[in-house]
Motif scaffolding. Structure first.
Motif, PDB file in Angstrom:
ATOM      1  N   SER A  63       0.703  -1.261  -0.165  1.00  0.00           N
ATOM      2  CA  SER A  63      -0.072  -0.035  -0.011  1.00  0.00           C
ATOM      3  C   SER A  63       0.785   1.323   0.019  1.00  0.00           C
ATOM      4  O   SER A  63       2.078   1.381   0.230  1.00  0.00           O
ATOM      5  N   ASP A  64       0.193   2.400  -0.105  1.00  0.00           N
ATOM      6  CA  ASP A  64       0.964   3.601   0.087  1.00  0.00           C
ATOM      7  C   ASP A  64       1.685   3.794   1.271  1.00  0.00           C
ATOM      8  O   ASP A  64       2.608   4.542   1.293  1.00  0.00           O
ATOM      9  N   VAL A  65       1.058   3.444   2.414  1.00  0.00           N
ATOM     10  CA  VAL A  65       1.625   3.261   3.604  1.00  0.00           C
ATOM     11  C   VAL A  65       3.115   2.707   3.854  1.00  0.00           C
ATOM     12  O   VAL A  65       4.058   3.315   4.167  1.00  0.00           O
ATOM     13  N   PHE A  66       3.413   1.475   2.953  1.00  0.00           N
ATOM     14  CA  PHE A  66       4.700   0.899   2.850  1.00  0.00           C
ATOM     15  C   PHE A  66       5.692   1.679   2.272  1.00  0.00           C
ATOM     16  O   PHE A  66       6.733   2.109   2.597  1.00  0.00           O
ATOM     17  N   TRP A  67       5.234   2.496   1.115  1.00  0.00           N
ATOM     18  CA  TRP A  67       5.909   3.443   0.337  1.00  0.00           C
ATOM     19  C   TRP A  67       6.495   4.731   1.065  1.00  0.00           C
ATOM     20  O   TRP A  67       7.657   4.956   1.216  1.00  0.00           O
ATOM     21  N   ALA A  68       5.472   4.948   1.933  1.00  0.00           N
ATOM     22  CA  ALA A  68       5.769   6.205   2.706  1.00  0.00           C
ATOM     23  C   ALA A  68       6.726   5.973   3.992  1.00  0.00           C
ATOM     24  O   ALA A  68       7.702   6.488   4.315  1.00  0.00           O
ATOM     25  N   ASN A  69       6.645   4.613   4.566  1.00  0.00           N
ATOM     26  CA  ASN A  69       7.516   4.176   5.590  1.00  0.00           C
ATOM     27  C   ASN A  69       8.756   3.984   4.913  1.00  0.00           C
ATOM     28  O   ASN A  69       9.630   4.266   5.856  1.00  0.00           O
ATOM     29  N   MET A  70       9.021   3.425   3.772  1.00  0.00           N
ATOM     30  CA  MET A  70      10.319   3.166   3.371  1.00  0.00           C
ATOM     31  C   MET A  70      11.035   4.663   3.098  1.00  0.00           C
ATOM     32  O   MET A  70      12.237   4.577   3.463  1.00  0.00           O
ATOM     33  N   PHE A  71      10.379   5.588   2.732  1.00  0.00           N
ATOM     34  CA  PHE A  71      11.006   6.959   2.553  1.00  0.00           C
ATOM     35  C   PHE A  71      11.533   7.563   3.970  1.00  0.00           C
ATOM     36  O   PHE A  71      12.934   7.756   4.200  1.00  0.00           O
ATOM     37  N   VAL A  72      10.628   7.231   4.964  1.00  0.00           N
ATOM     38  CA  VAL A  72      11.019   7.790   6.376  1.00  0.00           C
ATOM     39  C   VAL A  72      12.179   6.680   7.033  1.00  0.00           C
ATOM     40  O   VAL A  72      12.915   7.215   7.560  1.00  0.00           O
ATOM     41  N   ALA A  73      11.696   5.509   6.779  1.00  0.00           N
ATOM     42  CA  ALA A  73      13.006   4.650   7.353  1.00  0.00           C
ATOM     43  C   ALA A  73      14.427   4.822   6.558  1.00  0.00           C
ATOM     44  O   ALA A  73      15.397   4.769   7.387  1.00  0.00           O
ATOM     45  N   THR A  74      14.424   5.246   5.341  1.00  0.00           N
ATOM     46  CA  THR A  74      15.722   5.439   4.842  1.00  0.00           C
ATOM     47  C   THR A  74      16.288   6.870   5.464  1.00  0.00           C
ATOM     48  O   THR A  74      17.532   6.872   5.734  1.00  0.00           O
ATOM     49  N   LYS A  75      15.376   7.946   5.578  1.00  0.00           N
ATOM     50  CA  LYS A  75      15.920   9.194   6.171  1.00  0.00           C
ATOM     51  C   LYS A  75      16.343   8.774   7.493  1.00  0.00           C
ATOM     52  O   LYS A  75      17.405   9.422   7.918  1.00  0.00           O
ATOM     53  N   ASN A  76      15.785   8.053   8.408  1.00  0.00           N
ATOM     54  CA  ASN A  76      16.042   7.832   9.768  1.00  0.00           C
ATOM     55  C   ASN A  76      17.233   6.682   9.775  1.00  0.00           C
ATOM     56  O   ASN A  76      17.401   6.444  10.938  1.00  0.00           O
ATOM     57  N   ARG A  77      17.552   6.083   8.602  1.00  0.00           N
ATOM     58  CA  ARG A  77      18.669   5.027   8.774  1.00  0.00           C
ATOM     59  C   ARG A  77      18.224   4.004   9.335  1.00  0.00           C
ATOM     60  O   ARG A  77      18.883   3.279  10.029  1.00  0.00           O
ATOM     61  N   ASP A  78      17.050   3.425   9.482  1.00  0.00           N
ATOM     62  CA  ASP A  78      16.493   2.204  10.040  1.00  0.00           C
ATOM     63  C   ASP A  78      17.041   1.127   9.495  1.00  0.00           C
ATOM     64  O   ASP A  78      17.407   0.922   8.233  1.00  0.00           O
ATOM     65  N   LYS A  79      17.243   0.037  10.374  1.00  0.00           N
ATOM     66  CA  LYS A  79      17.818  -1.158   9.812  1.00  0.00           C
ATOM     67  C   LYS A  79      16.970  -2.265   9.401  1.00  0.00           C
ATOM     68  O   LYS A  79      17.263  -2.948   8.495  1.00  0.00           O
ATOM     69  N   TYR A  80      15.873  -2.126   9.919  1.00  0.00           N
ATOM     70  CA  TYR A  80      14.806  -3.198   9.460  1.00  0.00           C
ATOM     71  C   TYR A  80      13.514  -2.942   9.044  1.00  0.00           C
ATOM     72  O   TYR A  80      12.988  -1.724   9.331  1.00  0.00           O
ATOM     73  N   CYS A  81      12.874  -3.632   8.233  1.00  0.00           N
ATOM     74  CA  CYS A  81      11.372  -3.435   8.001  1.00  0.00           C
ATOM     75  C   CYS A  81      10.671  -4.647   8.114  1.00  0.00           C
ATOM     76  O   CYS A  81      11.133  -5.702   7.443  1.00  0.00           O
ATOM     77  N   TYR A  82       9.438  -4.666   8.684  1.00  0.00           N
ATOM     78  CA  TYR A  82       8.809  -6.032   8.396  1.00  0.00           C
ATOM     79  C   TYR A  82       7.438  -5.718   7.662  1.00  0.00           C
ATOM     80  O   TYR A  82       6.662  -4.948   7.966  1.00  0.00           O
TER      81      TYR A  82
END
Length: 85
Positions: free
Chosen positions: A43-62
């Motif tokens: 969904s669009d939420v995954f797309w948005a979460n990936m942008f934010v995760a990249t910005k925050n340099r997160d290590k994991y996504c579920y």
């Protein structure tokens, strides 16, 4: 639009729709450093979460019962994405 405003709007979007079930209208192909690929409908939420995760340099996504180590992701390619002008 400046990047700080863009990420702030994405974070607000994620909070606003966090409890809602959105249709999975995007297709993403995730390519890993090993050469393996996953193709997922998201969904669009995954797309948005990936942008934010990249910005925050997160290590994991579920997602879809999979834990993805973002350190091993080389590329994420979205299809069926609609651009608005």
């Amino acid at each position: 639009m400046d990047k700080d405003k863009f990420f702030k709007e994405l974070e607000v979007f994620i909070k606003d729709v966090s409890d809602k079930k959105l249709p999975k209208k995007l297709q993403v192909t995730i390519t890993y450093s090993t050469g393996e690929k996953d193709v997922l409908n998201v969904s669009d939420v995954f797309w948005a979460n990936m942008f934010v995760a990249t910005k925050n340099r997160d290590k994991y996504c579920y997602v879809h019962n999979r834990l993805i180590n973002l350190d091993h992701v080389v590329k994420m390619e979205y299809e069926k994405i609609q651009e608005t002008t």
